[in-house]
Design an enzyme around this catalytic site. Structure first.
Site, PDB file in Angstrom:
ATOM      1  N   SER A   1     -68.710  46.790  -4.993  1.00  0.00           N
ATOM      2  CA  SER A   1     -67.800  45.644  -5.083  1.00  0.00           C
ATOM      3  C   SER A   1     -66.502  46.030  -5.784  1.00  0.00           C
ATOM      4  O   SER A   1     -65.395  45.733  -5.296  1.00  0.00           O
ATOM      5  CB  SER A   1     -68.475  44.487  -5.834  1.00  0.00           C
ATOM      6  OG  SER A   1     -69.579  43.997  -5.119  1.00  0.00           O
TER       7      SER A   1
ATOM      8  N   HIS B   1     -62.540  40.215  -8.441  1.00  0.00           N
ATOM      9  CA  HIS B   1     -63.969  40.260  -8.139  1.00  0.00           C
ATOM     10  C   HIS B   1     -64.614  38.887  -8.313  1.00  0.00           C
ATOM     11  O   HIS B   1     -65.496  38.496  -7.540  1.00  0.00           O
ATOM     12  CB  HIS B   1     -64.645  41.285  -9.050  1.00  0.00           C
ATOM     13  CG  HIS B   1     -66.114  41.425  -8.822  1.00  0.00           C
ATOM     14  ND1 HIS B   1     -67.050  40.822  -9.635  1.00  0.00           N
ATOM     15  CD2 HIS B   1     -66.816  42.097  -7.865  1.00  0.00           C
ATOM     16  CE1 HIS B   1     -68.255  41.119  -9.194  1.00  0.00           C
ATOM     17  NE2 HIS B   1     -68.152  41.893  -8.130  1.00  0.00           N
TER      18      HIS B   1
END
Length: 229
Positions: free
Chosen positions: A18, A44
């Site tokens: 991620s 994020h």
């Protein structure tokens, strides 16, 4: 028959992939060092790489946060969702996290002042707000009320993380925060002491914001403060 989808299951692999994706896709050229890490965590948290274009990290925000957090500064949040998103193990000095939105005094104060509970709750932030860190991830009225107190009462938090969200007042409250900082900068340059104090800040201009983004910003600063020892 058992249904099985193909997806990554290892938590660390998901985490690493991620953040790698954010670093590859986001335009982070305006951020450097620790500020880039803050931007990455905010991106994020919301899953949108383009929010970097609206993100403002004041020049002294990170260093101020590190100093305040390591000194045990209290953290004042506008709602429980923001407080819940703060990872306590990241906090370098077991910093107290305070929310007054659900204080028994808040509804009566809001009614008397003809304002929102979020704004009234700011008036219950006590003397520990001096030198504290404010994290707003929901209510524009909370940010507006904090700025009013700073102007009228010379309240001096160390840092403001301003991420109110929505279509009514969110963008305007964040512009007011930035404008106050501009006033302070001009006043300091010309030694005009009557101008209201404006602490360093981090904000996301426009209507975007929210509790997850606000707590992600604080968590990023806490991680930086922890490794700066």
């Amino acid at each position: 028959m058992t249904t099985t989808y193909s997806y990554i299951k290892d938590p660390q692999t998901i985490y690493d992939a991620s953040f790698a994706h954010v670093r590859e896709q986001a335009q982070l050229g305006t951020f450097s060092g620790d500020d880039a890490e803050i931007a990455i965590r905010i991106i994020h948290a919301c899953g949108m790489v383009d929010v970097a274009e609206q993100l403002v990290i004041d020049a002294d925000a990170t260093s101020t946060a590190v100093t305040a957090l390591r000194a045990g500064a209290h953290i004042f949040c506008d709602c429980e969702m923001v407080a819940s998103g703060i990872t306590r193990r990241f906090l370098p000095a077991d910093n107290p996290v305070r929310v007054t939105l659900n204080d028994p005094q808040t509804p009566a104060r809001a009614l008397a002042d003809k304002t929102t509970r979020s704004a009234a709750a700011v008036d219950l932030w006590d003397e520990r707000l001096e030198g504290g860190i404010v994290v707003i991830g929901n209510a524009p009225t909370a940010l507006f009320r904090l700025l009013e107190r700073m102007r009228d009462e010379s309240v001096r938090p160390a840092l403001i993380l301003g991420f109110p969200v929505g279509f009514i007042g969110a963008a305007e409250s964040k512009m007011a925060l930035a404008s106050l900082a501009d006033e302070w900068s001009v006043a300091a340059k010309h030694a005009t002491l009557e101008q209201p104090y404006a602490p360093p800040f981090i904000t996301l201009h426009g209507t975007l914001g929210g509790s997850a983004i606000a707590s992600a910003a604080l968590n990023a600063l806490a991680v930086i403060a922890g490794r700066s020892r």
